[in-house]
Motif scaffolding. Structure first.
Motif, PDB file in Angstrom:
ATOM      1  N   SER A  52       5.601  -2.264  -1.685  1.00 35.46           N
ATOM      2  CA  SER A  52       5.938  -3.369  -0.788  1.00 35.46           C
ATOM      3  C   SER A  52       4.698  -4.176  -0.424  1.00 35.46           C
ATOM      4  CB  SER A  52       6.608  -2.836   0.481  1.00 35.46           C
ATOM      5  OG  SER A  52       5.719  -1.986   1.196  1.00 35.46           O
ATOM      6  N   HIS A  53       3.558  -3.490  -0.250  1.00 34.84           N
ATOM      7  CA  HIS A  53       2.314  -4.201   0.052  1.00 34.84           C
ATOM      8  C   HIS A  53       1.863  -5.026  -1.150  1.00 34.84           C
ATOM      9  CE1 HIS A  53       0.692  -1.935   3.813  1.00 34.84           C
ATOM     10  NE2 HIS A  53       2.002  -2.103   3.842  1.00 34.84           N
ATOM     11  N   VAL A  83      13.926  -2.624   7.835  1.00 39.41           N
ATOM     12  CA  VAL A  83      13.401  -2.421   6.477  1.00 39.41           C
ATOM     13  C   VAL A  83      13.363  -3.749   5.714  1.00 39.41           C
ATOM     14  CG1 VAL A  83      13.907  -1.368   4.247  1.00 39.41           C
ATOM     15  CG2 VAL A  83      14.030   0.012   6.319  1.00 39.41           C
ATOM     16  N   SER A  97       6.285  -2.990   6.853  1.00 35.47           N
ATOM     17  CA  SER A  97       7.542  -2.271   7.072  1.00 35.47           C
ATOM     18  C   SER A  97       7.398  -1.314   8.238  1.00 35.47           C
ATOM     19  CB  SER A  97       7.923  -1.488   5.819  1.00 35.47           C
ATOM     20  OG  SER A  97       7.935  -2.298   4.691  1.00 35.47           O
ATOM     21  N   ILE A 100       3.770  -6.320  -3.479  1.00 35.55           N
ATOM     22  CA  ILE A 100       4.665  -7.475  -3.584  1.00 35.55           C
ATOM     23  C   ILE A 100       4.308  -8.525  -2.538  1.00 35.55           C
ATOM     24  CG2 ILE A 100       7.058  -8.241  -3.334  1.00 35.55           C
ATOM     25  CD1 ILE A 100       7.916  -5.549  -4.494  1.00 35.55           C
ATOM     26  N   GLY A 101       4.050  -8.064  -1.307  1.00 32.15           N
ATOM     27  CA  GLY A 101       3.674  -8.989  -0.242  1.00 32.15           C
ATOM     28  C   GLY A 101       2.407  -9.756  -0.564  1.00 32.15           C
ATOM     29  N   PRO A 147      10.327  -7.395   6.681  1.00 30.78           N
ATOM     30  CA  PRO A 147       9.068  -7.821   6.050  1.00 30.78           C
ATOM     31  C   PRO A 147       9.277  -8.625   4.770  1.00 30.78           C
ATOM     32  CG  PRO A 147       8.954  -5.520   6.720  1.00 30.78           C
ATOM     33  CD  PRO A 147      10.374  -5.936   6.871  1.00 30.78           C
ATOM     34  N   ASN A 148      10.282  -8.241   3.980  1.00 26.73           N
ATOM     35  CA  ASN A 148      10.527  -8.942   2.716  1.00 26.73           C
ATOM     36  C   ASN A 148      11.047 -10.362   2.951  1.00 26.73           C
ATOM     37  OD1 ASN A 148       9.809  -6.623   1.237  1.00 26.73           O
ATOM     38  ND2 ASN A 148      11.871  -5.792   1.436  1.00 26.73           N
ATOM     39  N   SER A 155       1.058   0.541  -1.296  1.00 28.43           N
ATOM     40  CA  SER A 155       2.466   0.747  -1.621  1.00 28.43           C
ATOM     41  C   SER A 155       2.995  -0.447  -2.407  1.00 28.43           C
ATOM     42  CB  SER A 155       3.278   0.933  -0.335  1.00 28.43           C
ATOM     43  OG  SER A 155       3.248  -0.255   0.424  1.00 28.43           O
TER      44      SER A 155
END
Length: 380
Positions: free
Chosen positions: A31-32, A276, A6, A34-35, A279-280, A29
């Motif tokens: 998001s990390h 934002v 992100s 989940i990635g 990345p997802n 984090s």
């Protein structure tokens, strides 16, 4: 394709933005996490799954149809791009890119090649279905191994050429002391950013998807006619592949369009939303390389009990009979018509030669000729 990390930056262009990255010692984090989870699932299921598809086609399929060979190419492309998943997993877990600029450019270039090769191989599948249903005799003449290999080679060359902008807009940059990020960089010029994202979306989605829609709308209309009531397994498989590609890649290209709108309108709020979400949607698009083997298992589940590990070969061999049956249905009318003309010629010739024949036999011949003419009229 973009990085999995992100970024938060309100500027349109300029110096590289500072990603929101935890220090290597801090907790990862959400998001990390989940990635990493998405990439692990994609690699664990997708890489061996695509290798199984390659093995099934090369070792178990006896007669390889056009659809089967195109599926083989898709599996090879997906397996190659999934080899980069461990690098991205390491990147997210360590919060720094440890592999240098060359590998940063290379893995993203291969991901972009996969995107182009996949969509244009699907275009070729769609065009093959369209020709088989709407122009069966032309399809039969064009369906040679030499032509198919030439077209597939052309698709791969085109994919490698179309993906060339990717390495120019990707670099490993130092954002903090000893912390490197493999990230997009457009040389402080928003025009380059607009060009890259429009290039990807127009050539990698809008144009080929429009062509696919045209082919399948034509096929569906044709299948409604009386001579083409039966749909084959090839159509079902290709529709599954198209649906999966659209599901996983459409969000990515929507974000591309959103970011271009933000750049052209100088809208920082739109740009922030796009950056934002990028990345997802990029990680989501990565899943497209692992989903096809799952679709094949679903489509070929009826063969598992009978064929065991060869169930996928049975599924792919089923696509071989469809094109032949389509051509057979198309040519059935002309074969019947030719047969009627042959019988008429023989009977009329006999009638002309038999000048002294029995009047009763001559009357019966006339009746037969009238019956044949009625049959011919019905065929027309």
């Amino acid at each position: 394709m973009a990085t999995f990390v992100s970024t938060e930056t309100p500027v349109l262009y300029g110096s590289p933005p500072s990603p929101v990255m935890p220090t290597p010692s801090s907790k990862l984090s959400i998001s990390h996490q989940i990635g990493i989870a998405i990439l692990v699932i994609a690699f664990v299921f997708g890489f061996p799954g695509n290798l199984f598809v390659v093995w099934s086609v090369l070792c178990r399929v006896r007669r390889r149809s056009v659809t089967c060979l195109l599926i083989l190419n898709l599996a090879v492309a997906d397996a190659l791009v999934l080899l980069s998943a461990p690098l991205f997993i390491r990147f997210l877990s360590q919060s720094t890119w440890e592999f240098g600029t060359t590998l940063c450019k290379t893995v993203h270039y291969l991901c972009c090649v996969n995107m182009y090769s996949s969509i244009y191989l699907i275009c070729l599948m769609s065009m093959d279905r369209w020709l088989a249903v709407t122009k069966p005799f032309l399809s039969q003449r064009l369906r040679t191994k030499k032509r198919l290999l030439s077209v597939m080679l052309g698709i791969w060359v085109m994919a490698f050429l179309m993906a060339l902008p990717m390495p120019f807009y990707r670099s490993s940059l130092m954002v903090r002391p000893n912390v490197y990020i493999c990230m997009p960089y457009h040389w402080k010029d928003s025009a380059h950013e607009i060009f890259q994202y429009l290039w990807e979306t127009v050539l990698g989605f809008l144009l080929p998807f429009t062509f696919i829609l045209f082919c399948y709308i034509s096929v569906i209309c044709r299948l409604r006619s009386a001579m083409f009531q039966r749909k084959g397994r090839g159509n079902f498989l290709i529709l599954l592949i198209i649906a999966a590609f659209t599901l996983f890649w459409l969000p990515y290209h929507l974000i591309n369009i959103l970011q271009v709108i933000g750049l052209m309108q100088n809208s920082t709020s739109v740009l922030k939303v796009a950056k934002v979400a990028r990345p997802n949607v990029t990680a989501f698009a990565f899943m497209s390389s692992s989903v096809n083997p799952v679709l094949y298992v679903f489509a070929g589940s009826s063969h598992i009990r009978q064929a065991g590990l060869g169930f996928m070969a049975k599924l792919f061999e089923g696509t071989n009979s469809e094109s032949g049956s389509t051509r057979t249905r198309s040519s059935r009318g002309s074969n019947a018509e030719s047969s009627v003309f042959t019988k008429l010629s023989v009977k009329l010739g006999r009638k002309g030669d038999g000048a002294g024949a029995d009047p009763h036999e001559e009357t019966m011949a006339d009746l037969n000729n009238r019956d044949e003419m009625k049959t011919l009229t019905t065929l027309h």
